[in-house]
Design a protein around this motif. Sequence first.
Motif, PDB file in Angstrom:
ATOM      1  N   CYS A  80       0.831  -1.207   0.000  1.00 48.77           N
ATOM      2  CA  CYS A  80       0.000   0.000   0.000  1.00 48.77           C
ATOM      3  C   CYS A  80       0.863   1.255   0.000  1.00 48.77           C
ATOM      4  O   CYS A  80       0.594   2.210  -0.745  1.00 48.77           O
ATOM      5  CB  CYS A  80      -0.921   0.003   1.217  1.00 48.77           C
ATOM      6  SG  CYS A  80      -2.288  -1.185   1.148  1.00 48.77           S
ATOM      7  N   ARG A  82       1.189   4.142  -2.826  1.00 48.43           N
ATOM      8  CA  ARG A  82       0.965   5.566  -2.507  1.00 48.43           C
ATOM      9  C   ARG A  82       2.107   6.432  -3.050  1.00 48.43           C
ATOM     10  O   ARG A  82       1.876   7.506  -3.627  1.00 48.43           O
ATOM     11  CB  ARG A  82       0.855   5.748  -0.989  1.00 48.43           C
ATOM     12  CG  ARG A  82       0.475   7.167  -0.565  1.00 48.43           C
ATOM     13  CD  ARG A  82       0.744   7.405   0.899  1.00 48.43           C
ATOM     14  NE  ARG A  82       2.173   7.353   1.199  1.00 48.43           N
ATOM     15  CZ  ARG A  82       3.023   8.347   0.925  1.00 48.43           C
ATOM     16  NH1 ARG A  82       2.604   9.448   0.320  1.00 48.43           N
ATOM     17  NH2 ARG A  82       4.301   8.206   1.239  1.00 48.43           N
ATOM     18  N   GLU A 121       1.780   6.593  -6.870  1.00 55.15           N
ATOM     19  CA  GLU A 121       0.631   7.415  -7.254  1.00 55.15           C
ATOM     20  C   GLU A 121       0.915   8.905  -7.037  1.00 55.15           C
ATOM     21  O   GLU A 121       0.478   9.750  -7.816  1.00 55.15           O
ATOM     22  CB  GLU A 121      -0.601   6.984  -6.443  1.00 55.15           C
ATOM     23  CG  GLU A 121      -1.879   7.740  -6.756  1.00 55.15           C
ATOM     24  CD  GLU A 121      -2.442   7.448  -8.131  1.00 55.15           C
ATOM     25  OE1 GLU A 121      -3.382   8.147  -8.542  1.00 55.15           O
ATOM     26  OE2 GLU A 121      -1.942   6.520  -8.793  1.00 55.15           O
ATOM     27  N   GLU A 172      -6.955   6.585   1.651  1.00 50.51           N
ATOM     28  CA  GLU A 172      -5.842   7.192   0.929  1.00 50.51           C
ATOM     29  C   GLU A 172      -6.057   7.214  -0.587  1.00 50.51           C
ATOM     30  O   GLU A 172      -5.178   7.647  -1.325  1.00 50.51           O
ATOM     31  CB  GLU A 172      -4.538   6.466   1.271  1.00 50.51           C
ATOM     32  CG  GLU A 172      -4.184   6.534   2.747  1.00 50.51           C
ATOM     33  CD  GLU A 172      -2.865   5.859   3.073  1.00 50.51           C
ATOM     34  OE1 GLU A 172      -2.039   5.659   2.147  1.00 50.51           O
ATOM     35  OE2 GLU A 172      -2.647   5.519   4.258  1.00 50.51           O
ATOM     36  N   LEU A 186      -6.061   4.841  -2.766  1.00 48.71           N
ATOM     37  CA  LEU A 186      -4.983   4.098  -3.413  1.00 48.71           C
ATOM     38  C   LEU A 186      -5.504   3.351  -4.639  1.00 48.71           C
ATOM     39  O   LEU A 186      -6.652   2.873  -4.649  1.00 48.71           O
ATOM     40  CB  LEU A 186      -4.370   3.097  -2.426  1.00 48.71           C
ATOM     41  CG  LEU A 186      -3.742   3.691  -1.162  1.00 48.71           C
ATOM     42  CD1 LEU A 186      -3.264   2.595  -0.239  1.00 48.71           C
ATOM     43  CD2 LEU A 186      -2.595   4.631  -1.512  1.00 48.71           C
TER      44      LEU A 186
END
Length: 376
Positions: A213, A217, A220, A248, A250
């Motif tokens: 994750c 992040r 991204e 978030e 994601l």
Amino acid sequence: MRRVILVRPRAEGGLLAHVREEALLLARAGVRVVDAGEEALVSKATCNASASGIHHRPLAIASGASPRQAWGARRALREIVREEVEGADGELLTVHAHGARAGAIAALALTPKLRARVRLVTTLHNRMPRSGFAALIGRALFTLASRKSALILAVSPDLAVAARARGARRVEGAVIPAPGVALDGERGPGQSDVLEVLCVARLAPQKDLACLCEAARIVEERYPGALRVRIAGEGPERQNLSSRITAEKLPIKLLGRVEDPRALMREADVVVQTSLWEGQPVALQEAISEGAAVIATDAGGTRWVTGEEIPLAAPGEAREIAEQLIAVLPPVPGSRARLEQMREASRRRAEQLPTEDDLLAQLESALFPDTRDEER
């Protein structure tokens, strides 16, 4: 007739798939296989000629079971062993336990009289708990299984070292092939504007999907919309992951349990594994066999799967994972060439992966040795 009792705990995923593959291989080789587990390895609905030599006997070995339940499993296994010894007509019987808990219960089930006619082999699949009361129990079971087994098969280098330190007489690396591996040589470079990433993993702390994750992040943030991640699997961390993905925003989708992850591997540009520890991850073997580009952490026995062909990241290093993903994003210059290099590395490694024949050869040696060459 040669006889083997396979003793296994309550399990799923790689351990269960490996034991099922072993049972079928041994049955095809003419061995009488007694499947001692909570539920049958092979259902009657799917039973075929190979599976007809597999005989299920109920035996419950649950993780975290109470001493009373463990003692009940010991008593039940002892009865199974006695019945098989009576039918063995003087020939040596082998008990092959999978996991330290199963190995310890098998060791306790073998009285001195039975031990003279029964060979115990234990495959260690998981590392010991690191802290708390569970760690004390885990170390005791690990030590008992290591010391009382004629042979330990370890699925990772750290387990082999630990078994020797705990008094194991003989230790070998376990051969764990991915079931039915077959390289698809028709893969080509990704043509999409988005990098399609797949992770096949149980949603559990050991898999460190929080690291994935965080890596997503980071990517991204630097390259919005250039990455899509799908995670195939179920487990206790689903709610935590789902909440983080939503909070978030994601680019990650949880697919749940998937029957044929290899089909997804053929569609993905990259297969990622971010585990803190692994045995010999079957999902990575499948990805490599499909010629997929692989990004993974150097955890447990992962290096035994990837060899030196595929570079690995340090466990827990989300930024390192992110940088490897960024290097193959479509907007990044040279990404397609890099992706093809990674796929070529997987194709080279696929030719070296263990096969069912390799597993059968190890089983023949481990379970049915010439006992004149061994000290019992």
